[in-house]
Design an enzyme around this catalytic site. Structure first.
Site: not given
Ligand SMILES: Cc1ncc(COP(=O)(O)O)c(C=O)c1O
Length: 441
Positions: A279, A150, A252
């Site tokens: 986060k 994700y 990520d």
């Molecule tokens: C691994 C990862 N990348 C990107 C995102 C996207 O972040 P945001 O919700 O702050 O846009 C998330 C959100 O849960 C995530 O867990």
């Protein structure tokens, strides 16, 4: 057997009433798909430490902390103080500010891959900019990503996050599938999908696509897709092949930064070219960042022409920087160690509880995070995650809410520093009680 939905409806009248109002002004009554669940979402009024109170005033243990971001719990005194102090001094200026320099320095000191960083407001933006940077740096158009990973909700991120397995093609050469109704065809043509934890297949696909591949992006520990840790072999193979072929590797770490001061890259000893963060680094405020190798990040330097422009009215805003700094300063190496030790212990306790009810489950743990999958086979990638029973997961989730515990609807959990042994025991006991009320065998 107790019907968890009936109990939920009976005990959350204020959330139901708010939802009835909310659906008139927001689709589904929320402003975030991930906070919606059937029959209607819980509306949280306030939080303190590892507890939250809903609109009816019902107290619950918060076992997800805004999807892993609230690592110090809610309203931590040092974070509140930092926010109050900065709020009184102004919250946004059309200028750089000293706090962003301090947080950038802290991150570069801790995270091995970071020579330089830039801030933005969400993880979606961080992965979008990191991918754009990789395309600009390499002059190649395509991005490879993991099936079931994700990376947020921009176009390049919305491919094969949760595809229907029947439409997802061969397990060792997945077909890019759109996550959203409007995903353009050109996106599907420019996103390559790799199977997680399958080094041979991933390497074969990367080699096949090499001449047009700008980057491989992956979560070293898949977070919201089920807490699935990469094998060391998988990460080192992807690192070796991307380095050989001049493809950038992006980790990520928006979730996995909570496993160690330097993130999962520090634990695995594998250094990517670029890293995205979010986060925990905002201490509960909307802050995210991306960063990495100096020669790549240089492409954003406005002193050079041409350069990539990165706008954002609230990028590096002082209040988010203040909250993030206050949080990150609390996170000493010992704090991570302690959280991870407790995370491992929770997983052991969960395994024991499920076994005592004869319920087959996979407890996937990594650092201070975990996820439960109703499945008899180990969950190591998207396909094994997708095979788990989702109805049982929903019943357990609602049952836990009824017993005073809030996890993510997909049964993901994350510990926070204010959780003591008693809180963790309360959680384990709640799981035990719900399994006693529901038939999951
Ligand atoms: C691994 C990862 N990348 C990107 C995102 C996207 O972040 P945001 O919700 O702050 O846009 C998330 C959100 O849960 C995530 O867990």
């Amino acid at each position: 057997m107790i019907d968890p939905e009936a109990v939920y409806r009976e005990t959350t009248p204020a959330s139901r009433a708010l939802h009835e109002r909310a659906v008139k002004v927001m689709p589904g009554g929320t402003t975030r798909t991930t906070t919606y669940f059937e029959p209607y979402p819980l509306y949280i009024d306030r939080g303190d430490g590892c507890r939250v109170w809903d609109a009816d005033g019902t107290e619950r243990l918060d076992m997800i902390g805004n999807y892993t971001s609230m690592i110090l719990g809610h309203a931590h005194p040092k974070v509140v103080e930092a926010i109050e102090r900065q709020a009184a001094r102004g919250t946004a200026f059309a200028a750089a500010n000293p706090l962003e320099v301090e947080l950038a320095t802290l991150l570069c000191e801790r995270v091995p891959s970071l020579d330089a960083v830039r801030f933005c407001n969400s993880g979606t933006e961080a992965t979008m900019f990191a991918m754009r940077l990789a395309r600009a740096f390499t002059g190649r158009p395509k991005i490879a990503r993991m099936e079931g990973g994700y990376h947020g909700t921009h176009e390049y991120a919305e491919v094969s996050t949760r595809p229907l397995v029947a439409e997802a093609g061969p397990i060792d050469d997945p077909t890019p599938r759109p996550d959203s109704m409007a995903t353009p065809q050109w996106v599907l043509e420019n996103v390559v999908v790799l199977p997680y934890n399958n080094p041979d297949a991933a390497e074969r696909i990367i080699r096949r696509e090499a001449s047009s591949l700008a980057a491989v992006i992956l979560e070293p520990i898949i977070g919201s897709g089920g807490v699935i840790a990469a094998t060391p072999e998988f990460l080192s193979r992807v690192r070796a092949v991307t380095r050989e072929l001049g493809i950038l590797l992006i980790f990520d770490e928006i979730i996995s930064l909570r496993v160690a001061p330097g993130g999962a890259q520090q634990l695995y000893g594998v250094t990517p070219d670029l890293t995205t963060m979010g986060k925990i680094i905002g201490g509960g405020l909307p802050v995210a960042a991306f960063g990495g190798r100096a020669d790549v990040m240089e492409m954003l330097d406005p002193r050079h022409e041409p350069h990539i422009s990165q706008g954002g009215t609230y990028n590096g805003n002082p209040i988010g920087m203040a909250a993030g700094l206050a949080t990150m300063k609390e996170l000493t190496p010992d704090v991570y160690k302690d959280l991870n030790r407790r995370g491992a212990r929770v997983c052991e306790q969960l395994v024991e509880v499920f076994a005592s009810h004869d319920v087959p489950v996979q407890v996937n743990g990594a650092g201070s995070m975990f996820a439960l999958h109703f499945s008899e086979q180990p969950v190591v990638d998207y396909r094994t995650m997708a095979a788990a029973d989702k109805r049982k997961a929903r019943d357990l989730f609602l049952g836990l809410l009824n017993h005073g515990v809030m996890m993510a609807p997909r049964l993901m959990g994350a510990l926070s520093t204010p959780m003591g042994e008693d809180d963790i025991q309360l959680f384990v006991d709640a799981v035990d009680e719900v399994l006693g009320e529901q038939d999951h065998r």
